[in-house]
Design a protein around this motif. Structure first.
Motif, PDB file in Angstrom:
ATOM      1  N   LEU A   1      -7.217   5.711  -2.958  1.00  0.00           N
ATOM      2  CA  LEU A   1      -6.829   5.387  -1.580  1.00  0.00           C
ATOM      3  C   LEU A   1      -8.045   4.959  -0.773  1.00  0.00           C
ATOM      4  CD1 LEU A   1      -4.235   8.224  -0.816  1.00  0.00           C
ATOM      5  CD2 LEU A   1      -3.764   5.793  -1.215  1.00  0.00           C
ATOM      6  N   ASP A   2      -9.187   5.634  -0.982  1.00  0.00           N
ATOM      7  CA  ASP A   2     -10.417   5.240  -0.288  1.00  0.00           C
ATOM      8  C   ASP A   2     -10.877   3.865  -0.754  1.00  0.00           C
ATOM      9  OD1 ASP A   2     -10.394   7.629   1.056  1.00  0.00           O
ATOM     10  OD2 ASP A   2     -11.882   8.606  -0.240  1.00  0.00           O
TER      11      ASP A   2
ATOM     12  N   THR B   1      -8.833   1.251   0.908  1.00  0.00           N
ATOM     13  CA  THR B   1      -9.222   1.063   2.308  1.00  0.00           C
ATOM     14  C   THR B   1     -10.450   0.173   2.419  1.00  0.00           C
ATOM     15  OG1 THR B   1      -8.305   3.215   2.931  1.00  0.00           O
ATOM     16  CG2 THR B   1      -9.934   2.258   4.410  1.00  0.00           C
TER      17      THR B   1
ATOM     18  N   PRO C   1       0.807  -1.237   0.000  1.00  0.00           N
ATOM     19  CA  PRO C   1       0.000   0.000   0.000  1.00  0.00           C
ATOM     20  C   PRO C   1       0.835   1.280   0.000  1.00  0.00           C
ATOM     21  CG  PRO C   1      -0.108  -1.101   2.139  1.00  0.00           C
ATOM     22  CD  PRO C   1       0.551  -2.054   1.189  1.00  0.00           C
TER      23      PRO C   1
ATOM     24  N   GLN D   1      -9.546  -3.394   1.430  1.00  0.00           N
ATOM     25  CA  GLN D   1      -8.724  -4.031   2.465  1.00  0.00           C
ATOM     26  C   GLN D   1      -9.556  -4.502   3.657  1.00  0.00           C
ATOM     27  OE1 GLN D   1      -5.929  -0.765   3.023  1.00  0.00           O
ATOM     28  NE2 GLN D   1      -4.227  -2.033   2.301  1.00  0.00           N
ATOM     29  N   SER D   2     -10.741  -3.935   3.821  1.00  0.00           N
ATOM     30  CA  SER D   2     -11.583  -4.318   4.954  1.00  0.00           C
ATOM     31  C   SER D   2     -12.214  -5.695   4.781  1.00  0.00           C
ATOM     32  CB  SER D   2     -12.692  -3.274   5.152  1.00  0.00           C
ATOM     33  OG  SER D   2     -13.636  -3.321   4.080  1.00  0.00           O
TER      34      SER D   2
END
Length: 415
Positions: free
Chosen positions: A370-371, A374, A338, A377-378
């Motif tokens: 980037l959002d 995120t 990342p 990645q959750s």
């Protein structure tokens, strides 16, 4: 034995800049005398010693005689009879050929104590980069060093006689004898300067860029669509991108990626890179050649390769579907690396803002990706993989399940 502070430390002190490293020259000494006082010898090619307490470098005053092509082709002569003026004469630029006696500070109060036989202070005041003597022509690294200084001190000009000398050196083939490690060392330092474009302007002006980086040289004169690139010329765009990278404080891998992101837009022989291949793929192939030739570090290679291949997609990502966004993240290896992905996005922002009239424009693509990362990645990939394994699925199918879960999570978040 007389000791003098020389080179960049004196120059930067006179310019009112912080002094990072201090170099010293010792006149009237022998290696035996230095060792007797506790100095530790470290020089392989000429007598250099470390101070027993400060560990700063102290070099015996020396002269050099050219014996072969390249920066290694020198015979060094160091003995007590070599004068300070002789030592200063072998240095590259007049602004680096000023000495201050040990104990004296190169400040306004101590200007009278400075030894400046080649008028370096005058050139500092006039903001001119000028070679000391004709011995400059004997070391092709000095062309790179001068170009790097132009990037560090962008308001300095190159003396006409020095520019002519560098052009003659290139024509004589001296630049062709440079070893890759030294080229990369100076190139990387210039990329990290305040205005990297100045380094390439100087190299291009003397002809050295064509010898060292023909892939970059070819970009000047290549037109681009004015609606995307108001500056029109690819070479001009590249220089704006590099200076934007400096403005945004980008690290070296990002700046190198900026340098190489558009190599494929240059004119290339059809038998080497067929024209039906997209410019992103051509850029990646040419980038590989550059990296192999200059032995570029792996981190710089990897980021530059992704930027060359994907910067167009990253620019267009605002219109991507969730599935396309996840595929882009996967191609950029964003899930495993990342932080590297953040650097890739910074290089793309430099590319987008390195255009005439767009320097202050926002770059929402960076935050969107980037959002998206995120959110993706959750996804509990361990649970997804365990469920798939329990159902008897193989590795490929498990990967497909993880991909689908990430797309679903991103779809939900976006809607």
């Amino acid at each position: 034995m007389q000791i003098y502070m020389v080179g960049g430390a004196v120059r930067d002190a006179l310019l009112g800049l912080p002094v990072q490293d201090r170099d010293w020259v010792v006149v009237g000494a022998t290696p035996e005398a230095m060792a007797a006082q506790g100095y530790v010898p470290v020089g392989k090619d000429f007598p250099v010693f470390l101070h027993p307490d400060t560990r700063e470098e102290y070099a015996l005053a020396r002269t050099e005689r050219k014996t072969a092509r390249g920066y290694r082709g020198f015979a060094v002569h160091a003995e007590p009879g070599v004068t300070l003026e002789q030592d200063l004469a072998r240095r590259d630029l007049t602004i680096n050929a000023i000495a201050a006696p040990a104990g004296a500070s190169p400040s306004t109060a101590d200007l009278a104590a400075l030894i400046d036989p080649y008028n370096g202070q005058q050139d500092l005041a006039a903001k001119v980069l000028r070679h000391v003597t004709d011995a400059f022509r004997e070391d092709p690294v000095r062309i790179l060093r001068l170009a790097r200084f132009a990037a560090r001190f962008p308001d300095f000009s190159v003396a006409p006689e020095t520019r002519d000398l560098m052009q003659h050196m290139v024509a004589d083939g001296e630049v062709d004898a440079l070893v890759p490690e030294r080229v990369w060392q100076e190139l990387s330092r210039g990329l990290m300067a305040d205005k990297p474009s100045r380094m390439f302007e100087v190299l291009r002006d003397c002809g050295a860029l064509q010898r060292l980086l023909p892939e970059v040289q070819r970009l000047w004169g290549v037109p681009q669509r004015a609606d995307y690139h108001p500056e029109v010329d690819t070479g001009i765009h590249l220089m704006m991108v590099l200076d934007m990278a400096a403005r945004l404080g980008a690290p070296l891998p990002v700046r190198f990626a900026c340098l190489c992101h558009d190599l494929g837009k240059g004119t290339t022989p059809a038998d080497v890179l067929p024209r039906h291949i997209g410019h992103e793929e051509r850029s990646a192939r040419l980038l590989k050649d550059v990296c192999n030739r200059l032995r570029v570090p792996v981190e710089c290679r990897e980021i530059a390769d992704v930027v060359a291949r994907e910067h167009g997609n990253i620019h267009r990502c605002l219109d991507f579907t969730p599935a396309a966004l996840v595929r882009l993240l996967e191609r950029c290896d964003a899930f495993r690396k990342p932080q590297r992905f953040a650097d890739i996005l910074l290089a793309c922002e430099c590319d987008a803002r390195g255009r005439l009239g767009l320097e202050e424009s926002p770059y929402p693509q960076r935050q969107k990706l980037l959002d998206a990362l995120t959110v993706a990645q959750s996804v509990p990939t361990d649970q997804v993989a365990a469920t798939a394994q329990a159902a008897g699925q193989d590795g490929r199918q498990i990967g497909e399940q993880i991909h689908a879960a990430r797309v679903a999570a991103l779809t939900q978040a976006l809607h």
